[in-house]
Design a protein around this motif. Structure first.
Motif, PDB file in Angstrom:
ATOM      1  N   MET A   7      26.633   6.784 -11.337  1.00 24.72           N
ATOM      2  CA  MET A   7      27.649   7.812 -11.138  1.00 24.72           C
ATOM      3  C   MET A   7      28.833   7.272 -10.321  1.00 24.72           C
ATOM      4  SD  MET A   7      25.164  11.060 -10.558  1.00 24.72           S
ATOM      5  CE  MET A   7      26.343  12.373 -10.433  1.00 24.72           C
ATOM      6  N   VAL A   8      28.525   6.354  -9.410  1.00 24.09           N
ATOM      7  CA  VAL A   8      29.601   5.773  -8.601  1.00 24.09           C
ATOM      8  C   VAL A   8      30.573   5.027  -9.494  1.00 24.09           C
ATOM      9  CG1 VAL A   8      30.068   3.941  -6.942  1.00 24.09           C
ATOM     10  CG2 VAL A   8      28.357   5.650  -6.430  1.00 24.09           C
ATOM     11  N   VAL A   9      30.012   4.293 -10.454  1.00 24.82           N
ATOM     12  CA  VAL A   9      30.864   3.551 -11.378  1.00 24.82           C
ATOM     13  C   VAL A   9      31.765   4.520 -12.156  1.00 24.82           C
ATOM     14  CG1 VAL A   9      30.790   2.140 -13.464  1.00 24.82           C
ATOM     15  CG2 VAL A   9      29.284   1.618 -11.550  1.00 24.82           C
ATOM     16  N   MET A  10      31.252   5.730 -12.376  1.00 21.38           N
ATOM     17  CA  MET A  10      32.038   6.730 -13.108  1.00 21.38           C
ATOM     18  C   MET A  10      33.065   7.417 -12.207  1.00 21.38           C
ATOM     19  SD  MET A  10      30.353   6.806 -16.029  1.00 21.38           S
ATOM     20  CE  MET A  10      28.724   6.496 -16.664  1.00 21.38           C
ATOM     21  N   GLY A  11      33.096   7.058 -10.947  1.00 22.49           N
ATOM     22  CA  GLY A  11      34.118   7.647 -10.067  1.00 22.49           C
ATOM     23  C   GLY A  11      33.564   8.510  -8.973  1.00 22.49           C
ATOM     24  N   LEU A  12      32.230   8.580  -8.870  1.00 21.70           N
ATOM     25  CA  LEU A  12      31.635   9.419  -7.834  1.00 21.70           C
ATOM     26  C   LEU A  12      32.001   8.896  -6.448  1.00 21.70           C
ATOM     27  CD1 LEU A  12      29.264  11.586  -7.207  1.00 21.70           C
ATOM     28  CD2 LEU A  12      27.905   9.563  -6.828  1.00 21.70           C
ATOM     29  N   ASN A  13      32.393   9.802  -5.577  1.00 26.90           N
ATOM     30  CA  ASN A  13      32.617   9.424  -4.190  1.00 26.90           C
ATOM     31  C   ASN A  13      31.314   9.695  -3.451  1.00 26.90           C
ATOM     32  OD1 ASN A  13      33.088   9.938  -1.341  1.00 26.90           O
ATOM     33  ND2 ASN A  13      35.221   9.568  -1.867  1.00 26.90           N
ATOM     34  N   GLU A  14      30.713   8.618  -2.961  1.00 28.89           N
ATOM     35  CA  GLU A  14      29.366   8.754  -2.403  1.00 28.89           C
ATOM     36  C   GLU A  14      29.309   9.698  -1.214  1.00 28.89           C
ATOM     37  OE1 GLU A  14      26.292   5.555  -2.845  1.00 28.89           O
ATOM     38  OE2 GLU A  14      28.108   4.411  -2.434  1.00 28.89           O
ATOM     39  N   THR A  15      30.359   9.661  -0.393  1.00 31.36           N
ATOM     40  CA  THR A  15      30.349  10.521   0.785  1.00 31.36           C
ATOM     41  C   THR A  15      30.319  11.988   0.348  1.00 31.36           C
ATOM     42  OG1 THR A  15      31.693   8.869   1.859  1.00 31.36           O
ATOM     43  CG2 THR A  15      31.560  11.004   2.941  1.00 31.36           C
ATOM     44  N   VAL A  16      31.153  12.293  -0.643  1.00 28.16           N
ATOM     45  CA  VAL A  16      31.205  13.669  -1.132  1.00 28.16           C
ATOM     46  C   VAL A  16      29.848  14.039  -1.726  1.00 28.16           C
ATOM     47  CG1 VAL A  16      32.349  15.204  -2.769  1.00 28.16           C
ATOM     48  CG2 VAL A  16      33.669  13.473  -1.588  1.00 28.16           C
ATOM     49  N   TYR A  17      29.253  13.070  -2.421  1.00 27.08           N
ATOM     50  CA  TYR A  17      27.967  13.320  -3.060  1.00 27.08           C
ATOM     51  C   TYR A  17      26.897  13.667  -2.010  1.00 27.08           C
ATOM     52  CZ  TYR A  17      23.724  12.558  -5.672  1.00 27.08           C
ATOM     53  OH  TYR A  17      22.498  12.737  -6.248  1.00 27.08           O
ATOM     54  N   ILE A  18      26.831  12.817  -0.975  1.00 26.07           N
ATOM     55  CA  ILE A  18      25.816  13.019   0.065  1.00 26.07           C
ATOM     56  C   ILE A  18      26.035  14.369   0.744  1.00 26.07           C
ATOM     57  CG2 ILE A  18      25.082  12.181   2.344  1.00 26.07           C
ATOM     58  CD1 ILE A  18      25.925   9.363   0.980  1.00 26.07           C
TER      59      ILE A  18
END
Ligand code: ATP
Length: 890
Positions: free
Chosen positions: A265-276
């Motif tokens: 998902m990160v490769v697709m543009g996910l911002n990990e901080t927002v995700y967490i």
């Protein structure tokens, strides 16, 4: 309308990602009711145990009430000449001040409700048990009840005492009649009052004597408080256990996602901080209803908290559940393996309980322990929560109510609650920073100064100056002529298209598997075999493995390539040749051991683009905004429909569909239309609202492809996009890729020669991590093909010998493959050391000569001849043979 007809822009929005991720996380929960039920039941189970324990042991104030307590005066025939209670002077080992405080309170309580006793004869001190007994024996109507303090610990509530009553009376009477219960009621109240003055907020009023309470019907009550330390500890223990599911869930969710979903998902543009953040928010919101139920039960019929306000308890429970979630995040960062981190969430619970116990027994409220150490100890989530519960129980024990508004009267509780709240951002930020510094295997961490780097907070601020200028400095690439690599003529390529992707001297090494030691069974086997005089084959895997394994796997070995936009590169190669590794490095999923990959990306720089380095996480953020990836394994969620996937990924990528002139539509309508068109393009229109769990393998690939194409990215990486698709679907996908190519750079890995031939403007063949060749299909066929083939039709009953002999005069290595009695093909193997031009001249000379021979009837068996070219498959096989030969030679 085709998806390509929509005009899309990337407008990265944290808010949009967060909202979409929260929705997605909630939907995930909704669609997995068994997990949710497990979480709720886990908490409720411990709540049940706690309440049962509490009610069963009758540990709450007021649980022990005795009606119609007799006064002590009623035992004495003449109260003015009688002593209400005697007591043995507190042993010198007892804290004298606290003991005296209890005795003073006791005297006051007796005097308050039994004025028959004068101040001097309410309580009388005796130096020893013997002295008290002697006194009673000498004055047989003057002393009925005695007291001995065994242990006094007012702040920890473990005051132990003996109440002495007369054997002679007790034998024929009961606890009430001999004054035992009355004395106990006085004494407990005296202890509470002493505690109130010591641990209550300043100005806490003293409780009145139990014997002064008179109900309407004239019956007196005594309420006896016996909230014991041991029970308090058990309550803390069960309450911490009750929250274990919150920590375990957050850890499991984040560690699982980190290992499985997040990289994709990160490769697709996910911002990990927002995700967490979204995962934690959902964890917390979904635990809220349970917290409300828990609070109500604890504060009402569960009678765990009788005096503390439910609002305060609710706030503390919610803060603690947030802290547990943040702590779960920390565990998932420190132990990225999901199984390990879930296990660690339990171990951390036991450690937390141990910290709470150590804090309680030797740190909190202990003289000589600095406030700083006590405060640091409160950084432990469980110790902090336990401490708060302990302090609230202390107030419960002295029947004192604590609520949010009066919290300032209880500085210790206030400090602990503030620490509970402060711990949440502390653990969150600590985990977040650690994750940025050590993101995990094969990933590059940010430098420690990242927090102060503008590029981190505003990726757009990356500019030429930051990058250090000249392209060749960024990615010096060896472009010297090589026999097997066709150089691209960049003079024909516009400045904007040039160098869209530069891969320079990339090396990627993975650690090999570790050499395992022989296990105990293996060692025993070895010993036994030696004893029997047998030679032991250590390669026999018995409880261990002694096989030699490579120290490292070189997945890519010094590969370089320079691409321009408007070009599709097809990567061919055997399994394990390094294709996926190369795409992973390009998408930033892997950090190369050496070398650079630079991607030309649209930026705010004066030129409008910058060359960004995929190994620099901050530059990668920008690259990913213009990147579409179809990974080898689909990152799909079984319970989500095709359309839901595209909506989620559109939000992750920040895709905004720009309106066409008319009619005016909302963004969500436009996005809907765009997604429908995309689904139509990949032939999934009929599956729009079907959950991916029911899609076939090929259909899942189509959806992954649609995700990669979302938003018209300028760099598209497709890892075996058509694997598992039928012929018709494959051809549709090929057509689609050719249509959308435009000014994009597309890199596609495949095992299909036909696919590479159809789509690849350039084809690169990887072998054991090295480019064997790169060039156009024509270049490869000309260079490595066995040459052209002559298709021959002979008459029924005829043979191929005549024509083969004639061909051999020009191409001595020519070889015949007959596919039937009348058709065959003769390979026209290109002689070594002749140029392609000379080869084609030879071919045309041969055909002229043979046609002339046929015309004059010299080749009477031959009906017709034709020319066929080598396939890419043959190129591939011939390169294989070449490689095998080289290996054998070496
Ligand atoms: N995470 C990893 N750890 C260790 N070795 C790895 C890892 N990923 C890949 N490799 C090794 O690197 C080499 C190249 O793997 P890669 O997946 O890039 O091959 P591929 O060409 O994509 O193969 P396929 O056609 O089967 O997809 C293989 O030997 C593989 O075992």
């Amino acid at each position: 309308m085709r998806a390509a007809d929509f005009h899309c822009e990337r407008q990265f929005s944290w808010r949009r990602q967060l909202i979409q991720l929260i929705k997605w996380n909630f939907s995930m929960k909704k669609r997995e009711p068994a997990f949710v039920a497990n979480d709720i039941l886990g908490t409720l189970l411990f709540l049940f145990i706690l309440v049962m324990l509490n009610l069963g042991l009758a540990v709450f104030p007021g649980s022990f009430s005795i009606e119609t307590l007799p006064t002590l005066a009623s035992l004495c025939p003449d109260a003015s000449n009688c002593i209400a209670m005697g007591y043995i002077q507190p042993n010198s080992s007892l804290p004298q001040a606290a003991s005296q405080a209890i005795l003073t309170e006791l005297a006051q309580l007796i005097a308050e409700s039994e004025p028959q006793f004068t101040a001097t004869n309410a309580l009388k001190a005796f130096p020893s048990e013997q002295a008290m007994t002697d006194y009673r024996n000498q004055n047989d109507k003057s002393l009925f009840v005695g007291l001995e303090l065994q242990a006094v610990n007012v702040t920890n509530f473990d005051t132990v005492y003996y109440i002495w009553v007369l054997d002679s009376l007790f034998a024929s009477s009961n606890y009430n009649a001999v004054g035992y219960t009355t004395a106990q009621a006085y004494l407990d109240r005296a202890i509470i009052n002493a505690q109130r003055s010591l641990i209550g907020p300043p100005g806490t009023p003293k409780l009145k004597s139990p014997l002064t309470y008179t109900a309407n019907n004239g019956v007196r009550f005594a309420s006896i408080n016996i909230k014991e330390i041991s029970v308090g500890v058990q309550i803390v223990f069960y309450m911490i256990l009750m929250f274990q599911t919150v920590t375990a869930n957050a850890t499991r969710a984040l560690a699982n996602d980190k290992a499985i979903l997040r990289p994709g998902m990160v490769v697709m543009g996910l911002n990990e901080t927002v995700y967490i953040f979204s995962v934690l928010v959902v964890q917390i919101i979904s635990s809220l209803p349970v917290m409300i139920v828990v609070t109500i039960v604890l504060c009402t019929f569960g009678k765990v908290f009788i005096y503390a306000s439910p609002v305060l308890i609710g706030v503390i429970l919610v803060l603690y559940s947030m802290l547990c979630a943040a702590f779960g995040y920390f565990l998932s960062v420190i132990f990225p393996d999901p199984r390990q981190s879930t296990g660690m969430s339990f171990i951390s619970l036991y450690l937390g309980l141990a910290m709470y116990a150590v804090g309680k027994l030797s740190l909190f409220d202990k003289s000589g322990v600095s406030t700083a150490i006590q405060t640091v100890w409160l950084l432990s989530p469980h110790a902090c929560f336990g401490r708060i519960l302990d302090l609230i129980f202390s107030q419960e024990t002295i029947l004192q109510s604590v609520n949010l508004t009066t919290l300032s009267n209880y500085p210790k509780i206030r400090t602990a609650v503030i620490m509970l709240a402060v711990d949440i951002p502390i653990w969150f930020i600590l985990s977040w920073v650690l994750e940025k510094l050590y993101p995990g295997k094969d990933q590059k961490g940010l430098p420690i100064t990242f927090l102060f780097d503008k590029k981190f907070w505003i990726p757009e601020s990356v500019n030429e100056a930051v990058l250090g200028g000249d392209l060749d400095e960024i990615a010096p690439i060896h472009q010297e002529a090589s026999d097997d690599i066709e150089l691209v003529d960049f003079t024909a390529v516009g400045e904007k298209q040039k160098h869209s992707v530069r891969v320079a001297n990339i090396v990627m090494k993975f650690p090999g598997s570790k050499k395992k030691h022989l296990g105990p069974i293996g060692l025993f086997h070895q010993w036994l075999s030696k004893k029997r005089g047998k030679d032991v084959d250590v390669n026999v895997n018995v409880g261990g493995d002694e096989k030699e394994v490579p120290k490292e796997v070189v997945a890519l070995n010094n590969v370089s390539i320079d691409l321009h936009s408007g070009q599709t590169l097809a990567l061919l190669g055997h399994n394990g040749s390094g294709k996926t590794t190369m795409l992973s490095i390009l998408s930033g999923g892997l950090l190369p051991t050496a070398g650079k990959m630079v991607v030309k990306t649209k930026t705010n720089s004066p030129r409008g683009y910058s060359f960004l380095d995929t190994s620099k996480p901050m530059e990668l953020n920008l690259i990913r905004r213009n990147l579409g990836v179809c990974p080898q394994f689909d990152v799909l969620f079984p319970s989500f429909t095709c359309k839901e996937h595209l909506i989620l990924y559109a939000a992750l990528k920040g895709i905004v569909v720009l309106p066409s002139s008319s009619p005016k539509k909302t963004q969500s309508e436009l996005l809907n239309e765009y997604i429908d068109a995309l689904l139509e393009d990949v032939d999934l229109a009929l599956k729009t609202n079907v959950r991916t769990v029911s899609l076939s393998g090929g259909q899942k690939r189509k959806l992954s492809l649609a995700i990669a194409l979302l938003g018209n990215p300028s760099l598209i990486l497709l890892d075996e996009p058509t694997s598992g698709m039928d012929v018709g679907a494959t051809e549709k996908v090929w057509k689609l890729i050719q249509e959308i190519k435009g000014n994009k750079t597309i890199i596609i890995t495949t095992h299909s020669m036909e696919e590479a031939d159809t789509l690849g403007d350039r084809i690169a063949i990887l072998n054991k991590g090295e480019f064997q060749t790169i060039g156009t299909s024509l270049f490869l066929k000309g260079k490595f093909g066995v040459g052209f083939r002559m298709m021959v039709d002979v008459k029924e009953g005829g043979n191929f010998d005549q024509i083969l002999d004639a061909v051999k005069q020009v191409f001595p290595a020519a070889d015949l493959t007959a596919s039937s009695s009348t058709t065959g093909s003769i390979t026209l193997v290109k002689p070594e050391k002749i140029t392609s031009l000379e080869y084609s001249e030879l071919l045309s000379g041969l055909f002229t000569k043979l046609n002339a021979l046929i015309d004059v009837g010299e080749l009477k068996d031959v009906n017709a001849i034709g020319l066929g070219q080598t396939t890419l498959e043959q190129v591939f096989l011939s390169l294989n043979d070449k490689d095998d030969d080289q290996r054998q030679a070496s």
